[in-house]
Design an enzyme around this catalytic site. Sequence first.
Site, mmCIF file in Angstrom:
data_model
loop_
_atom_site.group_PDB
_atom_site.id
_atom_site.type_symbol
_atom_site.label_atom_id
_atom_site.label_comp_id
_atom_site.label_asym_id
_atom_site.label_seq_id
_atom_site.Cartn_x
_atom_site.Cartn_y
_atom_site.Cartn_z
ATOM 1 C CE1 TYR A 125 -4.290 -1.222 -0.334
ATOM 2 C CE2 TYR A 125 -3.300 -3.048 0.861
ATOM 3 C CZ TYR A 125 -4.326 -2.540 0.079
ATOM 4 O OH TYR A 125 -5.378 -3.338 -0.306
ATOM 5 C CB VAL B 156 -9.051 2.779 -2.911
ATOM 6 C CG1 VAL B 156 -10.056 1.679 -2.596
ATOM 7 C CG2 VAL B 156 -7.785 2.169 -3.522
ATOM 8 C CG ASP B 157 -8.105 6.268 -8.128
ATOM 9 O OD1 ASP B 157 -9.012 7.099 -7.939
ATOM 10 O OD2 ASP B 157 -8.081 5.519 -9.132
ATOM 11 C CG HIS C 129 -14.245 -1.703 -3.225
ATOM 12 N ND1 HIS C 129 -13.967 -2.242 -4.461
ATOM 13 C CD2 HIS C 129 -15.315 -2.409 -2.753
ATOM 14 C CE1 HIS C 129 -14.810 -3.219 -4.728
ATOM 15 N NE2 HIS C 129 -15.652 -3.334 -3.711
ATOM 16 C CB CYS D 19 -4.649 3.058 16.972
ATOM 17 S SG CYS D 19 -6.085 3.998 17.527
ATOM 18 C CG ASN E 171 -13.766 -2.629 -20.134
ATOM 19 O OD1 ASN E 171 -12.639 -2.890 -20.512
ATOM 20 N ND2 ASN E 171 -14.193 -2.897 -18.910
ATOM 21 C CD GLU F 206 -9.901 -6.972 -21.698
ATOM 22 O OE1 GLU F 206 -8.956 -7.003 -22.487
ATOM 23 O OE2 GLU F 206 -9.926 -7.583 -20.612
ATOM 24 C CB ALA G 275 -12.442 5.534 -19.702
#
Length: 263
Positions: free
Chosen positions: A70, A107-108, A133, A165, A231, A233, A249
């Site tokens: 990540y 999530v970007d 997500h 945390c 898309n 494909e 896109a």
Amino acid sequence: MDGDPELISVARDLLADAERIVVLTGAGVSAESGVPTFRGHGGLWKEHRPEELATPEAFRRDPRLVWEWYAWRRGLLADCEPNPAHRALARLALALPGRTTPVTQNVDGLPHRAAWEVAGARDPAPALPLEVHGALHRDRCSGCGSIAERPDPVDATSAAALPKCRSCGALMRPDVVWFGEALDPEVIGAAFDAAAVADVCLVVGTSALVHPAASIPSATLAGGGALVEVNVEPTVLTPAARVSVLGPAAALLPSLLDQVAEP
Ligand code: BJW
Ligand code: ZN
């Protein structure tokens, strides 16, 4: 490949006639921003499959490895900008507030950045998608669930260096939804509610293999609406789509949507 003009015209008419539109985006919408997709050509990282890394079991087994992945992806994103597809979708949602519900599996955070950019002095809220997500830029406590924004890179060089945390001392983790974890019921519920009453579900850049998000277009079909797919494909959704436009896109969405978004 820039898309068949006749199919683009059919898609444009369907969208222009729609009272309500739900837009479901996946990793392909960010591909032209340089964000890797998950499956297929150039998919994510090393010998690992996302299904093997993006799980709570993987985090329990080796939190350092998961954080390394990540942290690497956060680093990649730092150099990425929204592309013309994100901006075209933001223009559509801002032009049809209350009639368009953007939903993203990504999530970007790029759709949010595009929404703020395109909105200018206007309220970006109609163009801020439901992020089913989660969001990569946030941390969440694996113990108490508290959320923290993280401006600095995570040090994943050793287990001891991983973020903890401030409230309970448990390990922080990315605030994303892993395989086997429940999606936020309010967020995914709102997406299904919008899809069920939409006249058109515009599906962009997703393989539609990961559920429950991949079932959102089925809710539109069940309600009598139509699918429009963009898309590079064919996908599992293509046979059910009223129109499926093949092409990237970022090249297709501005010409497909800008006339629909005109006042
Ligand atoms: C372009 C392009 C360009 C490229 N232009 N296009 C029903 C049936 C079967 C299985 C299940 C089911 N229901 C649930 C499951 C299990 C599981 C699942 O779906 N497994 C399947 C893979 C078999 N689902 C879950 O576990 C979910 N949780 C759940 O169901 O919980 C139940 C529960 C209830 C109560 C208590 C406890 C549990 C959670 C799923 C979470 C998915 N998370 C990830 C990672 C997020 C964090 C991260 O990023 O690290 O989400 S996995 C990954 O896949 C990510 C994505 O959002 C998601 C979808 O991927 P996407 O966007 O479709 O990307 P790709 O790469 O697959 O496709 C890209 C597409 O773009 C391709 O089609 C290209 O052709 C195209 N393209 N360039 C246009 N320029
Ligand atoms: Zn905590």
